[in-house]
Design a protein around this motif. Structure first.
Motif, PDB file in Angstrom:
ATOM      1  N   ALA A  37       0.884  -1.175  -0.183  1.00 39.33           N
ATOM      2  CA  ALA A  37       0.026   0.037   0.033  1.00 39.33           C
ATOM      3  C   ALA A  37       0.890   1.048   0.100  1.00 39.33           C
ATOM      4  CB  ALA A  37      -0.702   0.020   1.032  1.00 39.33           C
ATOM      5  N   GLY A  38       1.934   1.193   0.557  1.00 42.61           N
ATOM      6  CA  GLY A  38       2.983   2.476   0.517  1.00 42.61           C
ATOM      7  C   GLY A  38       3.848   2.401  -0.591  1.00 42.61           C
ATOM      8  N   ASP A  39       4.349   1.463  -1.430  1.00 43.01           N
ATOM      9  CA  ASP A  39       5.147   1.482  -2.269  1.00 43.01           C
ATOM     10  C   ASP A  39       4.710   1.067  -3.734  1.00 43.01           C
ATOM     11  OD1 ASP A  39       5.282  -1.247  -2.344  1.00 43.01           O
ATOM     12  OD2 ASP A  39       7.191  -1.556  -1.260  1.00 43.01           O
ATOM     13  N   LYS A  40       3.522   0.569  -3.764  1.00 43.69           N
ATOM     14  CA  LYS A  40       2.839   0.217  -5.102  1.00 43.69           C
ATOM     15  C   LYS A  40       1.805   1.172  -5.756  1.00 43.69           C
ATOM     16  CE  LYS A  40       5.084  -3.793  -5.181  1.00 43.69           C
ATOM     17  NZ  LYS A  40       6.320  -4.112  -6.052  1.00 43.69           N
ATOM     18  N   ASN A  41       2.048   2.093  -6.817  1.00 43.84           N
ATOM     19  CA  ASN A  41       1.285   3.057  -7.163  1.00 43.84           C
ATOM     20  C   ASN A  41      -0.019   2.429  -7.649  1.00 43.84           C
ATOM     21  OD1 ASN A  41       2.231   2.250  -9.670  1.00 43.84           O
ATOM     22  ND2 ASN A  41       3.028   4.409 -10.068  1.00 43.84           N
ATOM     23  N   TRP A  42      -0.274   1.273  -7.704  1.00 36.29           N
ATOM     24  CA  TRP A  42      -1.350   0.838  -8.627  1.00 36.29           C
ATOM     25  C   TRP A  42      -2.292   0.190  -7.199  1.00 36.29           C
ATOM     26  CZ3 TRP A  42      -0.750  -4.107  -6.954  1.00 36.29           C
ATOM     27  CH2 TRP A  42       0.358  -4.648  -6.739  1.00 36.29           C
ATOM     28  N   TRP A  43      -1.811   0.379  -6.229  1.00 38.25           N
ATOM     29  CA  TRP A  43      -2.572  -0.479  -4.942  1.00 38.25           C
ATOM     30  C   TRP A  43      -4.258   0.068  -4.700  1.00 38.25           C
ATOM     31  CZ3 TRP A  43      -1.752  -4.713  -2.223  1.00 38.25           C
ATOM     32  CH2 TRP A  43      -2.772  -4.996  -1.185  1.00 38.25           C
ATOM     33  N   HIS A  44      -4.378   1.116  -4.997  1.00 36.60           N
ATOM     34  CA  HIS A  44      -5.701   1.230  -4.785  1.00 36.60           C
ATOM     35  C   HIS A  44      -6.632   0.822  -5.751  1.00 36.60           C
ATOM     36  CE1 HIS A  44      -4.112   4.208  -7.942  1.00 36.60           C
ATOM     37  NE2 HIS A  44      -5.380   4.350  -8.204  1.00 36.60           N
ATOM     38  N   HIS A  45      -6.288   0.068  -6.672  1.00 38.53           N
ATOM     39  CA  HIS A  45      -7.150  -0.657  -7.645  1.00 38.53           C
ATOM     40  C   HIS A  45      -7.291  -2.000  -7.295  1.00 38.53           C
ATOM     41  CE1 HIS A  45      -7.251   2.200 -10.758  1.00 38.53           C
ATOM     42  NE2 HIS A  45      -5.818   2.481 -10.880  1.00 38.53           N
ATOM     43  N   VAL A  46      -6.696  -2.542  -6.120  1.00 39.90           N
ATOM     44  CA  VAL A  46      -6.741  -3.917  -5.578  1.00 39.90           C
ATOM     45  C   VAL A  46      -8.160  -3.843  -5.041  1.00 39.90           C
ATOM     46  CG1 VAL A  46      -5.940  -5.463  -4.160  1.00 39.90           C
ATOM     47  CG2 VAL A  46      -4.333  -4.217  -5.521  1.00 39.90           C
ATOM     48  N   THR A  47      -8.901  -5.100  -5.421  1.00 32.54           N
ATOM     49  CA  THR A  47     -10.213  -5.257  -4.580  1.00 32.54           C
ATOM     50  C   THR A  47     -10.360  -6.471  -3.959  1.00 32.54           C
ATOM     51  OG1 THR A  47     -11.339  -5.771  -6.788  1.00 32.54           O
ATOM     52  CG2 THR A  47     -11.234  -3.254  -6.222  1.00 32.54           C
ATOM     53  N   ARG A  48      -9.538  -7.498  -4.471  1.00 29.63           N
ATOM     54  CA  ARG A  48      -9.765  -8.857  -3.873  1.00 29.63           C
ATOM     55  C   ARG A  48      -8.171  -9.402  -3.786  1.00 29.63           C
ATOM     56  NH1 ARG A  48     -10.332 -13.908  -6.437  1.00 29.63           N
ATOM     57  NH2 ARG A  48     -10.584 -13.278  -8.553  1.00 29.63           N
ATOM     58  N   LYS A  49      -8.181  -9.902  -2.552  1.00 30.18           N
ATOM     59  CA  LYS A  49      -6.847 -10.962  -2.402  1.00 30.18           C
ATOM     60  C   LYS A  49      -7.173 -12.187  -2.142  1.00 30.18           C
ATOM     61  CE  LYS A  49      -5.553  -6.692   0.181  1.00 30.18           C
ATOM     62  NZ  LYS A  49      -6.745  -6.320   0.565  1.00 30.18           N
ATOM     63  N   ASP A  50      -6.456 -13.044  -2.978  1.00 30.23           N
ATOM     64  CA  ASP A  50      -6.451 -14.632  -2.808  1.00 30.23           C
ATOM     65  C   ASP A  50      -5.168 -15.148  -1.862  1.00 30.23           C
ATOM     66  OD1 ASP A  50      -8.892 -14.583  -3.795  1.00 30.23           O
ATOM     67  OD2 ASP A  50      -8.483 -15.730  -5.631  1.00 30.23           O
ATOM     68  N   VAL A  51      -5.225 -15.682  -1.099  1.00 29.05           N
ATOM     69  CA  VAL A  51      -4.007 -16.163  -0.163  1.00 29.05           C
ATOM     70  C   VAL A  51      -4.176 -17.832   0.015  1.00 29.05           C
ATOM     71  CG1 VAL A  51      -2.761 -16.073   1.810  1.00 29.05           C
ATOM     72  CG2 VAL A  51      -4.257 -13.840   1.081  1.00 29.05           C
TER      73      VAL A  51
END
Length: 211
Positions: A37-51
């Protein structure tokens, strides 16, 4: 005695259109997401995380390499195992995001939405204007370069009319710092000095410029 294998997560990040943005591994994925969230300038586009959890790091590294090679996430670059990955990643251009964040900050300043001296952090501004922390920091830095914002260490703050003079209830002292953080400390010290004066019936302590 060898250390036990460390369970490691293989994670995939998707946007609202279910586009695969990034694949990575971490033993502490929640912490890694905060870093992203701090170093990826595209992070605000993330809406889903699969772990997906794997038994050890080596298994996770192999699975990560295979997944990157076959699934081609948008923002992964060269993978250090390097089997079949062309070594290029799509570079996210955040110029429009920076303009949008800048416009939002300027509009907020013009309507008095930030009190004078309010700290402005990239993470908070990013949440306010739906942008990444790095993009927001870049917009803040440009505004500071133009004199629209004040620098505050490595951060920024809303401008204070008349510069960084201390509040009227804290007297200025020659040679003493007058930034907002220090004036708060000064006020505490003054209160403590006044308390000592009342308790011991002594002359008022003026070592911190108290009156």
């Amino acid at each position: 005695m060898p250390a036990p294998p460390e369970r490691t997560a293989l994670y995939r990040l998707y946007d609202a259109d279910d586009q695969l943005l990034y694949i990575g591994i971490s033993a502490f994925p929640k912490t890694r997401f905060i870093e992203h969230a701090g170093d990826k300038n595209w992070w605000h586009h993330v809406t889903r995380k699969d772990v997906q959890w794997l038994d050890d790091r080596e298994s996770a590294l192999t699975a990560e390499n295979d997944a990157i090679t076959s699934e081609r996430p948008l923002y992964n670059g060269y993978h250090h195992l390097g089997r079949g990955w062309p070594g290029k990643a799509h570079k996210y251009d955040d110029a429009e995001d920076q303009r949008r964040v800048r416009a939002g900050i300027e509009a907020t300043l013009e309507r008095g939405g930030y009190a004078p001296g309010t700290p402005l952090y990239g993470s908070d501004v990013g949440r306010e204007f739906n942008a990444s922390s790095s993009t927001s920091r870049a917009a803040l830095a440009k505004l500071a370069e133009e004199g629209r914002l004040a620098k505050w260490g490595h951060h920024f703050k809303a401008p204070t009319p008349g510069g960084s003079a201390p509040p009227s209830d804290v007297p200025a002292v020659s040679g003493v710092r007058t930034d907002p953080w220090f004036t708060r400390v000064l006020r505490v010290e003054c209160d403590a000095a006044h308390s000592r004066t009342r308790r011991h019936d002594r002359i008022q302590d003026t070592s911190f410029g108290c009156t």
